[in-house]
Design an enzyme around this catalytic site. Structure first.
Site, PDB file in Angstrom:
ATOM      1  N   ASN A  70       0.958  21.489   1.059  1.00 43.48           N
ATOM      2  CA  ASN A  70       1.574  22.204  -0.369  1.00 43.48           C
ATOM      3  C   ASN A  70       2.735  21.153  -1.201  1.00 43.48           C
ATOM      4  OD1 ASN A  70       3.447  24.548  -1.703  1.00 43.48           O
ATOM      5  ND2 ASN A  70       5.326  23.289  -0.736  1.00 43.48           N
TER       6      ASN A  70
ATOM      7  N   GLU B 298       5.208  28.973  -5.509  1.00 41.24           N
ATOM      8  CA  GLU B 298       6.866  28.384  -5.925  1.00 41.24           C
ATOM      9  C   GLU B 298       6.620  28.961  -7.049  1.00 41.24           C
ATOM     10  OE1 GLU B 298       8.522  24.665  -4.388  1.00 41.24           O
ATOM     11  OE2 GLU B 298       7.502  25.177  -2.085  1.00 41.24           O
TER      12      GLU B 298
ATOM     13  N   GLU C 243       4.292  18.186  -0.563  1.00 46.24           N
ATOM     14  CA  GLU C 243       5.053  16.878  -0.825  1.00 46.24           C
ATOM     15  C   GLU C 243       5.130  15.680  -0.487  1.00 46.24           C
ATOM     16  OE1 GLU C 243       9.044  18.187  -2.239  1.00 46.24           O
ATOM     17  OE2 GLU C 243       8.204  19.899  -2.954  1.00 46.24           O
TER      18      GLU C 243
ATOM     19  N   HIS D 204       6.133  24.836 -10.521  1.00 48.02           N
ATOM     20  CA  HIS D 204       7.182  25.058 -11.383  1.00 48.02           C
ATOM     21  C   HIS D 204       6.698  24.291 -12.049  1.00 48.02           C
ATOM     22  CE1 HIS D 204       9.964  26.207  -7.733  1.00 48.02           C
ATOM     23  NE2 HIS D 204       8.277  24.676  -6.757  1.00 48.02           N
TER      24      HIS D 204
ATOM     25  N   ASP E 245       7.544  29.377 -11.086  1.00 43.78           N
ATOM     26  CA  ASP E 245       8.580  29.345 -11.696  1.00 43.78           C
ATOM     27  C   ASP E 245       8.079  28.870 -13.341  1.00 43.78           C
ATOM     28  OD1 ASP E 245       9.356  26.864 -11.242  1.00 43.78           O
ATOM     29  OD2 ASP E 245      11.583  27.935 -10.349  1.00 43.78           O
TER      30      ASP E 245
HETATM   31  C1  XIL Z   1      14.555  24.684  -3.361  1.00 45.72           C
HETATM   32  C2  XIL Z   1      15.236  25.777  -2.634  1.00 45.72           C
HETATM   33  O1  XIL Z   1      14.991  26.257  -3.916  1.00 45.72           O
HETATM   34  C3  XIL Z   1      16.726  25.205  -3.614  1.00 45.72           C
HETATM   35  O2  XIL Z   1      17.685  26.057  -2.697  1.00 45.72           O
HETATM   36  C4  XIL Z   1      17.174  23.843  -2.374  1.00 45.72           C
HETATM   37  O3  XIL Z   1      18.474  23.467  -2.652  1.00 45.72           O
HETATM   38  C5  XIL Z   1      16.129  22.426  -2.932  1.00 45.72           C
HETATM   39  O4  XIL Z   1      15.121  22.563  -2.282  1.00 45.72           O
HETATM   40  N1  XIL Z   1      10.078  22.239  -4.066  1.00 45.72           N
HETATM   41  C6  XIL Z   1       9.530  23.284  -2.552  1.00 45.72           C
HETATM   42  C7  XIL Z   1      10.920  24.102  -2.587  1.00 45.72           C
HETATM   43  O5  XIL Z   1       8.667  23.189  -1.827  1.00 45.72           O
HETATM   44  O6  XIL Z   1      11.684  24.048  -0.983  1.00 45.72           O
HETATM   45  C8  XIL Z   1      12.791  23.543  -2.948  1.00 45.72           C
HETATM   46  O7  XIL Z   1      13.326  24.567  -2.607  1.00 45.72           O
HETATM   47  C9  XIL Z   1      12.008  23.433  -4.508  1.00 45.72           C
HETATM   48  C10 XIL Z   1      10.566  22.452  -4.660  1.00 45.72           C
END
Ligand code: XIL
Length: 470
Positions: free
Chosen positions: A210, A276, A169, A247, A278
């Site tokens: 990432n 990741e 990020e 996401h 969802d």
């Molecule tokens: C999130 C986790 O799912 C949570 O449990 C935590 O509180 C915060 O982080 N991007 C990422 C992940 O790279 O590490 C994040 O995970 C979600 C967004």
């Protein structure tokens, strides 16, 4: 490491394909593709279904849920790649400067490998979830702390991690530029320093950048990351893969140009992974579309969803996952499984399989090919170009007899030079280039082809190629 290491299980398709080709004959290629996965061959779990094309299907795991039997049984049954949801982050692994703690991370790592799963490492350099001591650092002290952290964590897991999210990020949401952070303020080169440190610490891990909101090809952030990866490849900064968090929600919805994004990054010479996933509301159609986007891109290695059940999600109120709070499969689960099971032999991931299906061998060589006695020809095409550099793909085609090793050679017309090459072994000096097969793609059946690719400095060129049988 070589980003094209042959580390993915692959189901042999040779005999089945030959049988199909013989049996179907005149029915044609389209029918053959649709019949290539007989109904009875469908797999019943996400991991096994993804493995049919050499891909993985993973999930994020939280250590404190490993005592929940419903959670563990779903996770163990369905997934074959594991990411620690929080336990490998900076605050978890180095809570005090110089004191590493892998207790929770190892719980997840050990559970995964004891159950035959691979592990993605997440994450080494990030503005978020930094321990307090790191948040308080700046300048060269922070730069050195970042390097020490990467070395400390990667040496603990040396040789054991499939891919590391080295940097997470680092780009700004709106502008396409870098996100302001304490790490960014140490100097714009912090990302490449992180990648070079990571390569030296564990040369066997794929090294990924990432991020989120880089799925839509038209967004400035996507272009910003794309330009960074292109620059890294041109300059030889070690990067093997880009992770697309994916996401998706109403503010950042799925767009069908995600496939273009995956293809465009892959064309730079990196693997792509959905890391990741969802989707707010878990639309089955959208889930299937994402899976199909990955399946359409040979260098898309696999997909990870960010949690098991909706109740496990960091955004549980969006019900974004594949299992409901009771552990029941949702319709999105079936959509994903069906999409994975529908994979055809043309969608296998990188590295290019030893045999790529070629239903219609060319009757005559196209321009740029040089037919060989015994049958070997090669064609080159420009995949992408930019000021000062370009990327090409070469197709090596067997004629009437199988190849058992091949060499392609050419001369550059204008001082071009290769910066990175995959699916082959390059040698040569000056303007002369010679590329031989990699250990895994020298055997090419009669009428079939394989490919290799490279990035190069200079102006894009399509020289005449000579293909020689081993
Ligand atoms: C999130 C986790 O799912 C949570 O449990 C935590 O509180 C915060 O982080 N991007 C990422 C992940 O790279 O590490 C994040 O995970 C979600 C967004």
């Amino acid at each position: 490491m070589d980003s094209n290491a042959t580390d993915r299980p692959r189901r042999s398709r040779g005999p089945a394909r030959a049988l199909l080709a013989g049996a179907l004959g005149v029915i044609g290629a389209i029918a053959a593709v649709s019949l290539s996965v007989p109904a009875g061959a469908a797999e019943s779990t996400l991991g096994a279904a993804a493995a049919q094309s050499g891909r993985y299907f993973g999930t994020a795991i939280a250590a404190n849920k490993l005592s929940d039997s419903t959670y563990v049984s779903i996770a163990n049954r369905e997934f074959n790649m594991i990411t620690a949801e929080n336990e490998m982050k900076i605050d978890a692994t180095e809570p005090n400067q110089g004191q590493f703690n892998f207790t929770q991370a190892d719980r997840i790592y050990n559970w995964a490998v004891q159950n035959g799963k691979r592990v993605r490492g997440h994450t080494l350099a990030w503005h978020s979830q930094q321990p307090g001591w790191m948040q308080a650092l700046s300048g060269s002290a922070l730069r050195q702390a970042m390097i020490n952290h990467i070395n400390g964590v990667m040496s603990h897991y040396k040789g054991k991690i499939y891919a590391w999210d080295v940097v997470n990020e680092a780009f700004d949401d709106g502008s396409g530029g870098r996100r302001d952070s304490n790490l960014q303020r140490t100097g714009n080169d912090w990302i490449e320093v992180a990648f070079r440190t990571a390569r030296a610490a564990d040369p066997d891990a794929k090294l990924c950048y990432n991020d989120y909101n880089i799925e839509n090809w038209t967004w400035a952030k996507t272009q910003g990351v794309y330009n960074m990866v292109r620059d890294f490849k041109q300059r030889g900064v070690p990067i093997d893969c880009v992770g697309f968090q994916a996401h998706f929600n109403s503010g950042s919805p799925y767009n069908s140009n995600f496939r273009t994004t995956l293809q465009s990054f892959a064309a730079l010479g990196v693997d792509v992974q959905i890391t990741e996933l969802d989707i707010e509301g878990a639309s089955p159609q959208t889930y299937a579309a994402v899976v199909n986007d990955c399946l359409a891109v040979p260098r898309c290695n696999g997909i990870t969803v960010w949690g098991v059940r909706d109740s496990d999600s960091w955004r549980s109120y969006q019900n974004p996952l594949l299992f409901d709070g009771n552990g029941n499969k949702k319709s999105a689960y079936n959509a994903v499984l069906n999409a994975l099971n529908s994979v055809g032999p043309t969608t296998s991931p990188s590295p290019t399989p030893p045999v790529s299906p070629s239903p219609t061998p060319p009757v005559s060589p196209s321009p740029g090919t040089s037919p060989q006695p015994g049958g070997c020809s090669a064609t080159i095409r420009t995949v992408n170009s930019w000021p000062g550099g370009f990327q090409s793909e070469v197709t090596v085609q067997a004629g009437s007899a199988a190849l058992n090793g091949w060499t392609v050679s050419w001369s550059w017309p204008g001082g071009q030079s290769i910066t990175q090459l995959w699916n082959g072994t390059v040698s040569g000096s000056g303007s002369s280039v010679t590329v031989s097969n990699a250990p895994y793609n020298g055997t090419v059946p009669a009428g079939s082809s394989t490919t290799f690719g490279f990035t190069a400095n200079g102006s894009a060129a399509t020289p005449t190629l000579t293909c020689t049988r081993a």
